[in-house]
Motif scaffolding. Structure first.
Motif, short mmCIF file in Angstrom:
data_model
loop_
_atom_site.label_atom_id
_atom_site.label_comp_id
_atom_site.label_asym_id
_atom_site.label_seq_id
_atom_site.Cartn_x
_atom_site.Cartn_y
_atom_site.Cartn_z
N ARG A 91 0.79 -1.24 0.00
CA ARG A 91 0.00 0.00 0.00
C ARG A 91 0.83 1.29 0.00
O ARG A 91 0.29 2.36 0.27
CB ARG A 91 -0.96 0.01 1.20
N SER A 118 -6.56 -0.65 -5.96
CA SER A 118 -6.75 -0.12 -4.61
C SER A 118 -6.35 1.34 -4.44
O SER A 118 -6.91 2.04 -3.61
CB SER A 118 -5.97 -0.97 -3.59
N ASN A 141 -1.05 -9.77 2.33
CA ASN A 141 -2.17 -9.59 1.41
C ASN A 141 -3.33 -10.50 1.77
O ASN A 141 -4.49 -10.09 1.69
CB ASN A 141 -1.72 -9.82 -0.03
N ALA A 191 -5.15 -9.00 4.72
CA ALA A 191 -5.95 -7.85 4.32
C ALA A 191 -7.23 -8.29 3.61
O ALA A 191 -8.31 -7.73 3.85
CB ALA A 191 -5.12 -6.94 3.41
N GLN A 192 -7.13 -9.30 2.76
CA GLN A 192 -8.30 -9.77 2.02
C GLN A 192 -9.31 -10.45 2.94
O GLN A 192 -10.53 -10.26 2.78
CB GLN A 192 -7.85 -10.72 0.90
N LYS A 223 -9.76 -9.83 6.15
CA LYS A 223 -10.40 -8.78 6.94
C LYS A 223 -11.45 -8.05 6.12
O LYS A 223 -12.54 -7.74 6.61
CB LYS A 223 -9.34 -7.80 7.46
N GLN A 224 -11.14 -7.77 4.87
CA GLN A 224 -12.08 -7.08 4.00
C GLN A 224 -13.36 -7.90 3.81
O GLN A 224 -14.45 -7.35 3.67
CB GLN A 224 -11.43 -6.79 2.66
N ALA A 225 -13.21 -9.22 3.80
CA ALA A 225 -14.36 -10.11 3.64
C ALA A 225 -15.03 -10.45 4.96
O ALA A 225 -15.98 -11.25 4.98
CB ALA A 225 -13.92 -11.39 2.94
#
Length: 505
Positions: free
Chosen positions: A40, A75, A323, A326-327, A329-331
């Motif tokens: 990021r 992103s 990564n 992060a994915q 957590k996003q879901a």
């Protein structure tokens, strides 16, 4: 340990005479923030330190890989080709490297040679002068067209040999693979790397000299990560045993999931009597900048990892872990990370223990997530997993568990043929669709679609992050006060006296 290294150095000097200086390369702008920040770091955050990195004398500066293309567009709404150009404007002495992941571009599907060749050409046109080719199955046919294009353009080419903790991946295997790629493509460099940092000291002591024997005068680069806590030691051992260049980053974007520290590696190698070709004092201003940037962005800094033997089963790399977390957590599945990591180790072995480097960490992780979320293992099969066992990515080095293969074939998509179809040329159709469009724009639209590319925002260099010293911040704040006064600050032998006069100092 120190006496062993010192004796090894003494033996090497007696045998070979004085060695050339060890080169240090840098991954701060690419691998380091990929491993710690899920990729990021924004373009404008890189620009203020670009010239300082350039002045240090790194062998190369790794600037971008396909992961950075993906995250920049999806992103960050930033143009990755623009990033290369802006860095190239500031980094004029040190070669910029791009990491090329086999014949894959956006996503994890193999694509035709013509689009891969154009991609290399456009990377070169925008400022890349060094290409590091990663082919995790060591199937050189996958990367042959792109390597040949880079060589035709006059770029430096590095071929990656990726460590795997699996049967047959020994010193003889890597020596043979190194000789094969050198004889076939006449590459200038060989990279021996391990994304998870799971080599043992014995692996380094046997494989590094074997590869060096195979490549002769060519440069041998060593790349490892610090997930097990052993990364810095492995890097030092590699240099002592014949590696010519060590991959690092600038503190505090080092250690943990990331790579070793350039300051630390340079210092320790010098302590062992090796010459190091790096002006690490040029990086002194970069460290506080990165620390302040991490705090400003709410991102972690690297800390030394504790030894974790489970990593030798999962072999899951640092960038992939950040990564994946992060994915999840996003879901809304962040709490499933420990269970998914356990399942990754199991899935990897069932799929024949592929090298856990791009694209296979993502493919194995996707299946592990499906197994955890659905409760029944292999009831849902991502297309990439079926393509993997059917040979779309190349010949598999080790057999897949037959019961698992049968389940994948049964539950996988019927649209995925059991025999990989030929890769048809892509450019004729693209040029027809995007008549008159420049190649950079056409490539980005091919990879990410028109809507995403239409939404990209040019990098605003006026908003680049900057760091000031806390004392400067304090004085500037106090100077704005309307009342007269005096401030005295001291610490040890240092002191500061300011007379404030109605808003001025």
């Amino acid at each position: 340990m120190l006496s062993h290294l010192q004796q090894t150095m003494a033996d090497a000097r007696a045998r070979d005479g004085s060695r050339p200086a060890i080169r240090i390369s840098d991954g701060t702008l690419r691998d380091a923030h990929q491993c710690l920040w899920a990729t990021r770091m924004r373009t404008e955050h890189m620009l203020p330190i670009a010239e300082r990195l350039d002045s240090a004398g790194f062998s190369f500066i790794e600037a971008i890989a396909m992961v950075q293309f993906d995250v920049a567009v999806r992103s960050l709404n930033q143009n990755p080709f623009e990033r290369i150009r802006l860095l190239r404007d500031r980094i004029t002495r040190t070669p910029l490297r791009a990491a090329i992941r086999s014949n894959l571009m956006s996503g994890f599907y193999p694509v035709a040679p013509d689009i891969n060749e154009l991609f290399v050409e456009r990377m070169f046109a925008n400022g890349i002068r060094d290409f590091g080719f990663l082919e995790s199955l060591h199937c050189w046919d996958n990367v042959a067209p792109a390597i040949q294009t880079a060589r035709r353009l006059g770029a430096t080419v590095s071929a990656g040999l990726i460590f795997n903790l699996a049967p047959g991946y020994d010193a003889a295997f890597y020596e043979a693979k190194a000789r094969e790629v050198v004889e076939r493509f006449d590459v200038q460099n060989i990279v021996f790397g391990c994304a998870a940092g799971i080599m043992s000291l014995e692996d380094v002591r046997t494989i590094v000299p074997a590869i060096k024997r195979a490549i002769g005068h060519r440069t041998l680069e060593f790349n490892t990560h610090c997930l097990t806590g052993l990364g810095p030691l492995l890097a030092i051992e590699a240099a002592v045993h014949g590696a010519d260049c060590v991959f690092t980053a600038v503190d505090p974007l080092t250690n943990g999931n990331s790579v070793p520290s350039s300051h630390m590696i340079a210092s320790n190698l010098r302590a062992l009597g090796l010459s190091v070709d790096l002006d690490d004092t040029a990086l002194d201003d970069v460290t506080p900048y990165l620390a302040a940037l991490a705090e400003h962005e709410g991102q972690p800094v690297g800390v030394a990892a504790e030894y974790n033997p489970f990593l030798y089963k999962s072999q899951f790399a640092g960038g992939a872990i950040s990564n994946l977390e992060a994915q999840l957590k996003q879901a809304g599945l962040g709490d499933k990370l420990p269970e998914v990591i356990q399942e990754i180790a199991r899935v990897r072995e069932e799929l024949g223990s592929p090298v856990m480097a791009t694209p296979f960490p993502a493919i194995v992780a996707a299946q592990a997530v499906m197994n955890v979320v659905n409760g029944e293992r292999y009831r849902v099969v991502p297309d990439e997993v079926k393509k993997y066992i059917c040979g779309y990515f190349g010949a598999l080095p080790l057999p897949v568990d037959q019961n698992i293969a049968d389940r994948i074939i049964t539950n996988g998509s019927r649209d995925v043929a059991l025999t990989p179809p030929p890769l048809e040329p892509v450019l004729p159709g693209l040029r027809q669709r995007y008549k008159g469009m420049d190649d950079d724009q056409m490539l980005l639209r091919y990879m990410f679609g028109d809507e995403k590319i239409d939404a990209l925002v040019p990098t605003s260099q006026d908003s680049a992050f900057s760091v000031t010293h806390p004392i400067v911040d304090l004085v500037e704040t106090l100077a704005k006060l309307p009342r007269k006064g005096r401030i005295h600050v001291s610490r040890g032998d240092w002191s500061l006296n300011c007379q404030l006069k109605g808003g001025r100092s």
